[in-house]
Motif scaffolding. Structure first.
Motif, PDB file in Angstrom:
ATOM      1  N   ASN A 137       0.808  -1.219   0.000  1.00  0.00           N
ATOM      2  CA  ASN A 137       0.000   0.000   0.000  1.00  0.00           C
ATOM      3  C   ASN A 137       0.846   1.275   0.000  1.00  0.00           C
ATOM      4  O   ASN A 137       0.330   2.384   0.184  1.00  0.00           O
ATOM      5  CB  ASN A 137      -0.960   0.022   1.197  1.00  0.00           C
ATOM      6  CG  ASN A 137      -0.221  -0.077   2.528  1.00  0.00           C
ATOM      7  OD1 ASN A 137       1.004  -0.164   2.545  1.00  0.00           O
ATOM      8  ND2 ASN A 137      -0.974  -0.064   3.613  1.00  0.00           N
ATOM      9  N   ASP A 138       2.158   1.134  -0.211  1.00  0.00           N
ATOM     10  CA  ASP A 138       3.046   2.297  -0.237  1.00  0.00           C
ATOM     11  C   ASP A 138       3.199   2.888  -1.632  1.00  0.00           C
ATOM     12  O   ASP A 138       3.951   3.850  -1.800  1.00  0.00           O
ATOM     13  CB  ASP A 138       4.451   1.906   0.262  1.00  0.00           C
ATOM     14  CG  ASP A 138       4.485   1.634   1.748  1.00  0.00           C
ATOM     15  OD1 ASP A 138       3.593   2.118   2.457  1.00  0.00           O
ATOM     16  OD2 ASP A 138       5.413   0.932   2.188  1.00  0.00           O
ATOM     17  N   ALA A 168       5.907   7.072  -4.564  1.00  0.00           N
ATOM     18  CA  ALA A 168       6.155   7.871  -5.766  1.00  0.00           C
ATOM     19  C   ALA A 168       6.310   9.348  -5.404  1.00  0.00           C
ATOM     20  O   ALA A 168       7.185  10.049  -5.924  1.00  0.00           O
ATOM     21  CB  ALA A 168       5.016   7.686  -6.764  1.00  0.00           C
ATOM     22  N   LYS A 169       5.460   9.825  -4.488  1.00  0.00           N
ATOM     23  CA  LYS A 169       5.550  11.224  -4.041  1.00  0.00           C
ATOM     24  C   LYS A 169       6.871  11.458  -3.302  1.00  0.00           C
ATOM     25  O   LYS A 169       7.529  12.489  -3.504  1.00  0.00           O
ATOM     26  CB  LYS A 169       4.370  11.549  -3.134  1.00  0.00           C
ATOM     27  CG  LYS A 169       4.330  13.001  -2.695  1.00  0.00           C
ATOM     28  CD  LYS A 169       3.105  13.277  -1.833  1.00  0.00           C
ATOM     29  CE  LYS A 169       3.079  14.740  -1.383  1.00  0.00           C
ATOM     30  NZ  LYS A 169       1.905  15.030  -0.527  1.00  0.00           N
ATOM     31  N   GLU A 170       7.267  10.511  -2.470  1.00  0.00           N
ATOM     32  CA  GLU A 170       8.536  10.623  -1.755  1.00  0.00           C
ATOM     33  C   GLU A 170       9.711  10.725  -2.727  1.00  0.00           C
ATOM     34  O   GLU A 170      10.659  11.488  -2.506  1.00  0.00           O
ATOM     35  CB  GLU A 170       8.748   9.417  -0.845  1.00  0.00           C
ATOM     36  CG  GLU A 170       7.873   9.371   0.398  1.00  0.00           C
ATOM     37  CD  GLU A 170       8.161   8.121   1.205  1.00  0.00           C
ATOM     38  OE1 GLU A 170       9.339   7.901   1.563  1.00  0.00           O
ATOM     39  OE2 GLU A 170       7.218   7.346   1.452  1.00  0.00           O
ATOM     40  N   TRP A 224      14.408  13.230  -4.568  1.00  0.00           N
ATOM     41  CA  TRP A 224      15.289  13.425  -5.717  1.00  0.00           C
ATOM     42  C   TRP A 224      15.142  14.821  -6.321  1.00  0.00           C
ATOM     43  O   TRP A 224      15.707  15.102  -7.362  1.00  0.00           O
ATOM     44  CB  TRP A 224      15.038  12.343  -6.772  1.00  0.00           C
ATOM     45  CG  TRP A 224      15.567  11.001  -6.365  1.00  0.00           C
ATOM     46  CD1 TRP A 224      15.200  10.261  -5.279  1.00  0.00           C
ATOM     47  CD2 TRP A 224      16.580  10.238  -7.030  1.00  0.00           C
ATOM     48  NE1 TRP A 224      15.903   9.090  -5.221  1.00  0.00           N
ATOM     49  CE2 TRP A 224      16.759   9.033  -6.286  1.00  0.00           C
ATOM     50  CE3 TRP A 224      17.330  10.433  -8.181  1.00  0.00           C
ATOM     51  CZ2 TRP A 224      17.677   8.066  -6.664  1.00  0.00           C
ATOM     52  CZ3 TRP A 224      18.245   9.466  -8.558  1.00  0.00           C
ATOM     53  CH2 TRP A 224      18.416   8.294  -7.804  1.00  0.00           C
ATOM     54  N   HIS A 225      14.335  15.665  -5.686  1.00  0.00           N
ATOM     55  CA  HIS A 225      14.162  17.070  -6.092  1.00  0.00           C
ATOM     56  C   HIS A 225      13.708  17.214  -7.546  1.00  0.00           C
ATOM     57  O   HIS A 225      14.081  18.179  -8.226  1.00  0.00           O
ATOM     58  CB  HIS A 225      15.468  17.852  -5.879  1.00  0.00           C
ATOM     59  CG  HIS A 225      15.929  17.857  -4.452  1.00  0.00           C
ATOM     60  ND1 HIS A 225      15.323  18.604  -3.469  1.00  0.00           N
ATOM     61  CD2 HIS A 225      16.916  17.155  -3.826  1.00  0.00           C
ATOM     62  CE1 HIS A 225      15.924  18.389  -2.304  1.00  0.00           C
ATOM     63  NE2 HIS A 225      16.881  17.510  -2.480  1.00  0.00           N
ATOM     64  N   LEU A 273       2.786   9.744 -13.715  1.00  0.00           N
ATOM     65  CA  LEU A 273       2.023   8.514 -13.933  1.00  0.00           C
ATOM     66  C   LEU A 273       2.943   7.330 -14.179  1.00  0.00           C
ATOM     67  O   LEU A 273       2.691   6.210 -13.712  1.00  0.00           O
ATOM     68  CB  LEU A 273       1.067   8.706 -15.122  1.00  0.00           C
ATOM     69  CG  LEU A 273       0.111   7.557 -15.446  1.00  0.00           C
ATOM     70  CD1 LEU A 273      -0.824   7.290 -14.280  1.00  0.00           C
ATOM     71  CD2 LEU A 273      -0.686   7.870 -16.706  1.00  0.00           C
ATOM     72  N   LEU A 274       4.024   7.580 -14.885  1.00  0.00           N
ATOM     73  CA  LEU A 274       4.992   6.524 -15.190  1.00  0.00           C
ATOM     74  C   LEU A 274       5.552   5.916 -13.908  1.00  0.00           C
ATOM     75  O   LEU A 274       5.570   4.691 -13.732  1.00  0.00           O
ATOM     76  CB  LEU A 274       6.119   7.089 -16.038  1.00  0.00           C
ATOM     77  CG  LEU A 274       7.229   6.123 -16.448  1.00  0.00           C
ATOM     78  CD1 LEU A 274       6.753   5.211 -17.562  1.00  0.00           C
ATOM     79  CD2 LEU A 274       8.474   6.861 -16.872  1.00  0.00           C
ATOM     80  N   LEU A 275       6.021   6.768 -12.989  1.00  0.00           N
ATOM     81  CA  LEU A 275       6.599   6.271 -11.743  1.00  0.00           C
ATOM     82  C   LEU A 275       5.554   5.569 -10.880  1.00  0.00           C
ATOM     83  O   LEU A 275       5.827   4.512 -10.300  1.00  0.00           O
ATOM     84  CB  LEU A 275       7.225   7.427 -10.962  1.00  0.00           C
ATOM     85  CG  LEU A 275       8.634   7.856 -11.363  1.00  0.00           C
ATOM     86  CD1 LEU A 275       9.106   9.017 -10.492  1.00  0.00           C
ATOM     87  CD2 LEU A 275       9.620   6.706 -11.272  1.00  0.00           C
TER      88      LEU A 275
END
Length: 347
Positions: free
Chosen positions: A227-228, A233-235, A240-241, A324-326
């Protein structure tokens, strides 16, 4: 510099030295291989060997022709590059190439044109180039430099001799980083293992928080739960800025580096799973953790995950939405890790 300073490409060097000596050069070549392994450098050294005023199997590096090629001042050698912040070779650039190629050589019996990132030609550019490949002037030698053959049209591939370049060895990358970039041996060795045989990638990693980012990435992947997917993806974007970069092409390059880091991580898991002791791990600092983690997956699952990551790289090169890709890549990986196969589409 001459062929003797081209590293890890002995097979390619031998091929062209024989062709030069026996005057058996083809009219068109595709140089294929990952970024940063010396394809463009080799094309320049090849041009020097061909144009050198002291004929032989290699350039002398001292004659007027060699010196002017080194300084990009030789009229019978022409390079085509994507324009700044552009992902494609445009038809106007190929038309300019055609005009140049159809002018007789000024100082040699050859006119050499090198198209960098030729796999980024759009349909119009490809059609335009095809006309030149179908009826090339007798003195023309065209070199197309690509990282992947897949985007190159079959009609173009069939009219070129394909030459595949190998990734550089870890020791070669390390040596270059020490000699040319004045890195200390320890940092050079760590970057060499992470570079996947690419000097360009190693140099990029040296100028960013790459090592810190990768340390964070491995620590985080080792503890991921199903569930992560969206929160991870947001992290990634924050750590990675990626969201701080204003130019889309810069964002894509950073996302590409991120995806390659995933690829190396799961490649290491597969190496641990198969028990290959002679293959070095990219993330060697996590050797014990990786060996332990690899026991949780079958080889089949790891192969499928690696394929998902490679597919993500292909979609990235086709202008996919990077967010969306990540998200979808991570979701598919976590589904596979949990033992659930998914037919979810990327787009």
């Amino acid at each position: 510099m001459s062929f003797k300073n081209i590293l890890c490409q002995e097979r390619v060097i031998n091929l062209f030295q024989k062709a030069i000596v026996h005057n058996h050069l083809a009219h068109a070549y595709i140089f294929a291989g990952q970024e940063g392994i010396g394809k463009t450098l080799f094309s320049k050294e090849l041009a020097k060997a061909i144009f050198c005023q002291h004929p032989g199997a290699d350039a002398c590096d001292t004659c007027n022709h060699c010196q002017r090629i080194d300084h990009d001042q030789f009229p019978d050698l022409f390079f085509v590059l994507p324009e700044k912040n552009s992902r494609t070779i445009k038809i106007e650039q190929i038309r300019e190439l055609q005009e140049v190629v159809h002018i007789n050589p000024l100082e040699s019996k050859y006119k050499i044109a090198v198209i960098q990132s030729a796999d980024k030609m759009n349909e119009e550019s490809s059609n335009c180039l095809l006309k030149t490949l179908e009826e090339p002037p007798s003195y023309a030698l065209l070199i197309l430099i690509v990282t992947s053959l897949e985007p190159v049209r079959e009609t173009i591939r069939s009219r070129c001799q394909i030459v595949r370049f190998s990734p550089l060895s870890v020791s070669a990358v390390k040596r270059i980083l020490i000699d040319r970039f004045q890195m200390d041996a320890k940092q050079a060795e760590r970057l060499a293992y992470l570079s996947n045989g690419s000097i360009e990638r190693a140099a990029l990693l040296s100028n960013t928080r790459a090592l810190e980012n990768k340390n964070w990435l491995v620590d985080r992947i080792l503890t991921l739960e199903m569930n992560d997917n969206l929160s991870f993806a947001k992290e990634l974007f924050e750590e990675w800025h990626i969201q701080d970069l204003e130019v889309l092409e810069e964002k894509r390059l950073q996302v590409k580096e991120l995806i390659l880091s995933f690829l190396l991580y799961y490649r290491d898991l597969l190496v641990c799973k198969t028990g290959e002791r002679d293959i070095s791990l990219h993330y060697s600092d996590w050797q014990e953790a990786l060996r332990s983690k690899s026991k949780s997956f079958s080889e089949d699952v790891l192969f499928h995950i690696i394929q998902v990551i490679r597919t993500s790289l292909e979609h990235l090169d086709r202008n996919a939405n990077i967010t969306l890709l990540l998200e979808n890549m991570i979701t598919k990986i976590l589904h596979l890790q949990s033992g659930r196969r998914t037919t979810q589409s990327f787009f």
